[in-house]
Design a protein around this motif. Structure first.
Motif, PDB file in Angstrom:
ATOM      1  N   GLN A 172      10.887   6.808  -0.376  1.00 45.11           N
ATOM      2  CA  GLN A 172      10.893   7.768   0.723  1.00 45.11           C
ATOM      3  C   GLN A 172      12.308   7.960   1.282  1.00 45.11           C
ATOM      4  O   GLN A 172      12.794   9.074   1.399  1.00 45.11           O
ATOM      5  CB  GLN A 172       9.967   7.254   1.829  1.00 45.11           C
ATOM      6  N   LYS A 173      12.927   6.844   1.615  1.00 44.67           N
ATOM      7  CA  LYS A 173      14.225   6.894   2.305  1.00 44.67           C
ATOM      8  C   LYS A 173      15.355   7.424   1.424  1.00 44.67           C
ATOM      9  O   LYS A 173      16.201   8.174   1.897  1.00 44.67           O
ATOM     10  CB  LYS A 173      14.583   5.510   2.826  1.00 44.67           C
ATOM     11  N   TYR A 214      13.310  11.897   1.347  1.00 44.51           N
ATOM     12  CA  TYR A 214      13.932  12.376   2.585  1.00 44.51           C
ATOM     13  C   TYR A 214      15.254  13.112   2.325  1.00 44.51           C
ATOM     14  O   TYR A 214      15.462  14.204   2.876  1.00 44.51           O
ATOM     15  CB  TYR A 214      14.107  11.218   3.570  1.00 44.51           C
ATOM     16  N   SER A 221       9.800  12.700   8.092  1.00 42.63           N
ATOM     17  CA  SER A 221       9.637  13.316   6.789  1.00 42.63           C
ATOM     18  C   SER A 221       8.352  14.137   6.749  1.00 42.63           C
ATOM     19  O   SER A 221       7.388  13.830   7.440  1.00 42.63           O
ATOM     20  CB  SER A 221       9.583  12.226   5.719  1.00 42.63           C
ATOM     21  N   TYR A 246       5.412  11.538   3.962  1.00 41.25           N
ATOM     22  CA  TYR A 246       5.621  10.112   4.217  1.00 41.25           C
ATOM     23  C   TYR A 246       4.591   9.295   3.439  1.00 41.25           C
ATOM     24  O   TYR A 246       3.484   9.035   3.899  1.00 41.25           O
ATOM     25  CB  TYR A 246       5.539   9.821   5.719  1.00 41.25           C
ATOM     26  N   GLY A 300       3.661  14.804   8.121  1.00 40.62           N
ATOM     27  CA  GLY A 300       4.223  13.942   7.081  1.00 40.62           C
ATOM     28  C   GLY A 300       3.261  12.856   6.645  1.00 40.62           C
ATOM     29  O   GLY A 300       3.124  12.569   5.447  1.00 40.62           O
ATOM     30  N   ASP A 301       2.573  12.247   7.619  1.00 38.43           N
ATOM     31  CA  ASP A 301       1.582  11.219   7.287  1.00 38.43           C
ATOM     32  C   ASP A 301       0.444  11.801   6.464  1.00 38.43           C
ATOM     33  O   ASP A 301       0.017  11.217   5.467  1.00 38.43           O
ATOM     34  CB  ASP A 301       1.000  10.595   8.568  1.00 38.43           C
ATOM     35  N   GLY A 310       1.616  12.919   3.006  1.00 34.81           N
ATOM     36  CA  GLY A 310       1.871  11.691   2.256  1.00 34.81           C
ATOM     37  C   GLY A 310       0.588  11.006   1.831  1.00 34.81           C
ATOM     38  O   GLY A 310       0.488  10.481   0.718  1.00 34.81           O
TER      39      GLY A 310
END
Length: 185
Positions: free
Chosen positions: A17-18, A22, A38, A41, A157-158, A161
């Protein structure tokens, strides 16, 4: 064994992700849209799916892995890391248990069809709790102004994701079932 696996899967998807998703989002979307949140996520999917598969005991490795990511990968102070990890873990517990109060307990079995709609619904509930609790804490602890757009970005994002993670999870389960049938013959 499952706890270490969950810990490393969470860390893996957080790093993915990071350092991949992103930065790609920063190139594609305007900065105000993805600033601090994001739009995809994936670690949220790890939290929800692992609770669905393993149950309440998964809260321990999830809490530890979230602390780890906050402290070592986001450079958050220790107290903030612990509180944010606790709130996020509490949100998972609340989401599942409130859902289970009003419905039959949802549980995972390989021989049962995965009720992905209920899992997405629980994931949305968890995301609402998580964004509300975390935002409230951050506003109070860092003297920030309330930002409804940030909450919406966290929710979106959640959820995206989680849908992405569910697709991966269902595909892996189907591959496992096909593999186990072939090995059994």
């Amino acid at each position: 064994m499952p706890f270490a696996f969950i810990f490393f899967v969470f860390i893996f998807f957080f790093l993915l992700q990071k350092y991949s998703i992103y930065p790609l989002e920063k190139i594609i979307f305007p900065s105000y849209l993805i600033d601090q949140a994001s739009l995809l996520y994936i670690p949220h999917a790890v939290r929800i799916i692992s609770y669905y598969v393993v149950g309440r005991l998964v809260l321990i490795p999830i809490f530890i892995s979230q602390c780890f990511t906050y402290i070592l990968l986001n450079n958050e102070p220790l107290i903030h890391s612990i509180i944010l990890s606790f709130l996020s873990t509490l949100a998972i517990f609340l989401g599942f248990e409130i859902f289970n109060l009003f419905n039959r307990r949802i549980s995972f079995r390989l021989d049962k069809i995965i009720d992905w709609k209920k899992i997405i619904l629980i994931g949305c509930l968890v995301s609402i709790f998580n964004s509300s609790l975390s935002s409230y804490y951050l506003i109070k602890s860092k003297n920030l102004n309330f930002d409804i757009l940030l909450n919406i970005r966290f929710l979106v994002g959640d959820i995206i994701g989680l849908v992405f993670g569910m697709l991966i999870f269902i595909y892996i389960i189907k591959l496992y079932i096909l593999w186990s049938r072939n090995v059994g013959n």
